[in-house]
Enzyme design. Sequence first.
Site, mmCIF file in Angstrom:
data_model
loop_
_atom_site.group_PDB
_atom_site.id
_atom_site.type_symbol
_atom_site.label_atom_id
_atom_site.label_comp_id
_atom_site.label_asym_id
_atom_site.label_seq_id
_atom_site.Cartn_x
_atom_site.Cartn_y
_atom_site.Cartn_z
ATOM 1 C CD GLU A 1 -7.289 -17.869 -31.525
ATOM 2 O OE1 GLU A 1 -7.002 -17.146 -30.550
ATOM 3 O OE2 GLU A 1 -7.969 -17.493 -32.496
ATOM 4 C CD GLU B 1 -5.758 -13.956 -34.153
ATOM 5 O OE1 GLU B 1 -6.625 -13.195 -34.620
ATOM 6 O OE2 GLU B 1 -5.824 -15.187 -34.233
ATOM 7 C CE LYS C 1 -20.485 -16.435 -29.741
ATOM 8 N NZ LYS C 1 -19.708 -15.201 -29.785
ATOM 9 C CB ALA D 1 -10.835 -16.316 -40.538
ATOM 10 C CB SER D 2 -16.233 -15.989 -38.972
ATOM 11 O OG SER D 2 -16.815 -17.274 -39.101
ATOM 12 C CD GLU E 1 -17.810 -18.933 -31.742
ATOM 13 O OE1 GLU E 1 -18.126 -17.922 -32.394
ATOM 14 O OE2 GLU E 1 -16.853 -18.947 -30.949
ATOM 15 C CG HIS F 1 -7.505 -13.006 -27.082
ATOM 16 N ND1 HIS F 1 -7.029 -14.246 -27.460
ATOM 17 C CD2 HIS F 1 -8.510 -12.744 -27.950
ATOM 18 C CE1 HIS F 1 -7.724 -14.702 -28.478
ATOM 19 N NE2 HIS F 1 -8.633 -13.794 -28.816
HETATM 20 C C1 IDC Z 1 -14.018 -15.037 -31.908
HETATM 21 C C2 IDC Z 1 -15.001 -15.873 -31.138
HETATM 22 C C3 IDC Z 1 -16.382 -15.269 -31.269
HETATM 23 C C4 IDC Z 1 -16.321 -13.806 -30.861
HETATM 24 C C5 IDC Z 1 -15.264 -13.066 -31.671
HETATM 25 C C6 IDC Z 1 -15.093 -11.614 -31.259
HETATM 26 O O1 IDC Z 1 -14.967 -17.204 -31.610
HETATM 27 O O2 IDC Z 1 -17.293 -15.994 -30.460
HETATM 28 O O3 IDC Z 1 -17.585 -13.230 -31.090
HETATM 29 O O4 IDC Z 1 -14.019 -13.708 -31.489
HETATM 30 O O5 IDC Z 1 -14.574 -11.492 -30.010
HETATM 31 C C7 IDC Z 1 -9.341 -15.147 -33.910
HETATM 32 C C8 IDC Z 1 -9.295 -14.559 -32.554
HETATM 33 C C9 IDC Z 1 -10.438 -15.046 -31.701
HETATM 34 C C10 IDC Z 1 -11.704 -15.157 -32.521
HETATM 35 C C11 IDC Z 1 -11.475 -16.237 -33.572
HETATM 36 C C12 IDC Z 1 -12.685 -16.522 -34.443
HETATM 37 O O6 IDC Z 1 -8.067 -14.742 -31.893
HETATM 38 O O7 IDC Z 1 -10.625 -14.151 -30.638
HETATM 39 O O8 IDC Z 1 -12.739 -15.565 -31.654
HETATM 40 N N1 IDC Z 1 -10.353 -15.850 -34.401
HETATM 41 O O9 IDC Z 1 -13.051 -15.369 -35.153
HETATM 42 N N2 IDC Z 1 -8.413 -15.037 -34.830
HETATM 43 C C13 IDC Z 1 -8.839 -15.633 -35.953
HETATM 44 C C14 IDC Z 1 -10.091 -16.172 -35.693
#
Ligand code: IDC
Length: 533
Positions: free
Chosen positions: A460, A372, A499, A466-467, A501, A334
Site C-alpha cells: 500500500e 498496519e 471518494k 498519511a491521511s 480524497e 486490513h
Molecule cells: C484511509 C482511507 C479513508 C478512511 C480511513 C479510515 O483513505 O478514506 O476514512 O482510512 O478508515 C493507511 C491505511 C488505510 C488508510 C490510509 C490513508 O492502511 O486504511 O485509508 N492509510 O489514511 N495507512 C496509512 C495511510
Amino acid sequence: MKKHISILLVVALLLVGCGQQSEALSGGQNGGTYKLPEPITVVEDEDTPKSATFEEKKPETVSLGGDEAAESKKAEPWDGKTKENTFKGDGFDITFQLQNTWEGGFTANVVIKNTGTKKIRNWEVEFSLPSGIMSLWNAQLTGTDTGGYTVKSSEDWNRDIEVGKTVEFGFNGQKNFDGFPAKYKLSGELVDADATPAPATQAPNQNDPNATQDPNASEDPEVDADDDIEDAEITSGNQFKKHGRLKVKGRYIVDESGKAFKLKGVSTHGIAWFPQYVNKSAFKSFKKWGANAVRLACYTSQGEQYNPSKDWKTIDKGVKAATELGMYAIIDWHILQENNPTMTTARAKKFFKHFAKKYGKTKNVIFEICNEPNGCDWKDVKKYAKKIIPIIRKYTNNIIVCGTPTWSQDVDTAANDRLTGKYTKNVCYTIHFYAATHKDNIRDKVKYAFKKKLPILCTEFSICDASGNGALDKSSANTWIKLFKKLKIGFFTWSLCNKAESSALIKSSCNKTGGFKKSDLTSAGKWFISKLK
Ligand code: IDC
C-alpha cells in the site's frame, strides 16, 4: 563562536472559539491540486500571555496537569468546519491542521515554524487535546500522563528547526475530533543559525550493533539488487499461467523460473464501503494500463467495517475477477483501528482458514495477514503471525505478507528480528508509504532492510500524505518508485474508489465503476498508471 542557549518557550493560550472558518479540505479529485486552507488568526483570550518568551535559562518543566488540564478539557467543542488553527508565538508558530475526520477518529498534522533568528534544536512540544492520540509519526510521543501530550523531535533527522523553516509531525486521533489543542508549550535549545547541523544518526534501527550504516543513504541509496537475479519479462496476458505460483527467494519475490517478479497493483479501498469497485471491468482497466495484481482490503473492526457474510462474498468476487483476468490477488486483513493484530486473532484465524482452504490451490492468491500494526510492538506482530501462518500453511505454500510496526514502516525492525524456522518459507514483509509524509527517513529503513536481505513488498502506498488526503508529493513518490524498481520491490497503490480524497484513483465526479478511461482518473491515478510501464 557557537553559543548554545537553552531556552524555554512557554505558551499557555486558549485556542478555543477561533470563530473563523477555513475552506473545507477537498482533494485533487478533479485533477486539480490540493490547496491548504488559509491560516486562521487566533483570537487570543485576554487573560492569557500574548506571546511566548525566550528565557536564557535551562529548560524547565512546566506542567500541563492539574487544574489547567481540567480546564483545557472544557474547551469549546469543534464547530465541525474549521480545519486549521495557527498560534503565533514569539519566535515560532504552531499550526494545527485537521486533515481528515471520520466516525471515531481523525488525522492531524502539526507544523512548527521557526520565525526567530536562531535555530531551535531538540524541540519538544506539549499540548493538551481532548480527543486523544492513537498513534503518531515523524516525531516521538514521549508523554501522555499530564492530561496532555509531549512530542519530541526524532533524534536523528528533524531535531533542528532552521531559521524560517518548519518541521512537522502527524498523528491519528482515537476519538471523534473534539476541538483544537487548548494550550501549547514549546521548549528547545537556541543555537546560532550558522552552527554545525546536529549530527544525523543514520541508523534507522538501533537494535543491531553489527548493522552497517550508510552515511550518505539519503542522497545515494548505495544499495543494488544482486547481479545474478534476472528480471522476469512481464508482458500482457495471463500472468500466473506464464509466471506460475510466486515464491520468496532470498530478498526477492520470484516467479516459477526463479526470476524476480515485480508485482504492480491497485488496492481497493475498504471493501465494506466501496464493494462496487470490486469487479472485473474495473480491474481490467488497470490491467490494460500495466497492473498485474489487485489487493482486496478487508477492514477488520466488527460492525460497520467487517461483516463476513457480505465481505467474504466480495472477496470471492474479487478473486474470481482477478483470476479470470490472469492477475495476482492479495487478500488483505486490513487491521488499522485495531492497532495490535493480536486483538483480532480469533477472527483472523477463521478468515484465513476459510480463504486458504478455498484458494490455497489457486496459484495467484497471496495472503496479507495484518495491514498496519501500530502502537504495538514487533513481538506482538510476531506472536500473531505465528498463530496465523500455520493455519494458512496447512492449505498452501502461496506467499504470505506480514505487516510491520508503525503502520508497516518498520521493515528495519523486522530485518533485525525476522520470523524463523517453519514460519519463514514464502513469507515477506510489508513497507507502506504516503509520499508527502514518508520520505528519506523511511526510505532509509527500506535500504537497511534490503541490505539485511529482508524480502519486502509494498502492499500500500499513495503519493499524498498519511491521511490519504492532502497535497500530492510527486517528487517524493518518484524517488520511492525509483528505489523500488532498483531493488525489485513490488508496489500497490491506494485506492480504487471515487471518494473525495486525494489518494482515490477515480475522480469523485465519475460514477462509473469500471471501463475507466484516463480522463476518469484523478491526478494520483494518472501519476500511478504512468509508473506501471
Ligand atoms: C484511509 C482511507 C479513508 C478512511 C480511513 C479510515 O483513505 O478514506 O476514512 O482510512 O478508515 C493507511 C491505511 C488505510 C488508510 C490510509 C490513508 O492502511 O486504511 O485509508 N492509510 O489514511 N495507512 C496509512 C495511510
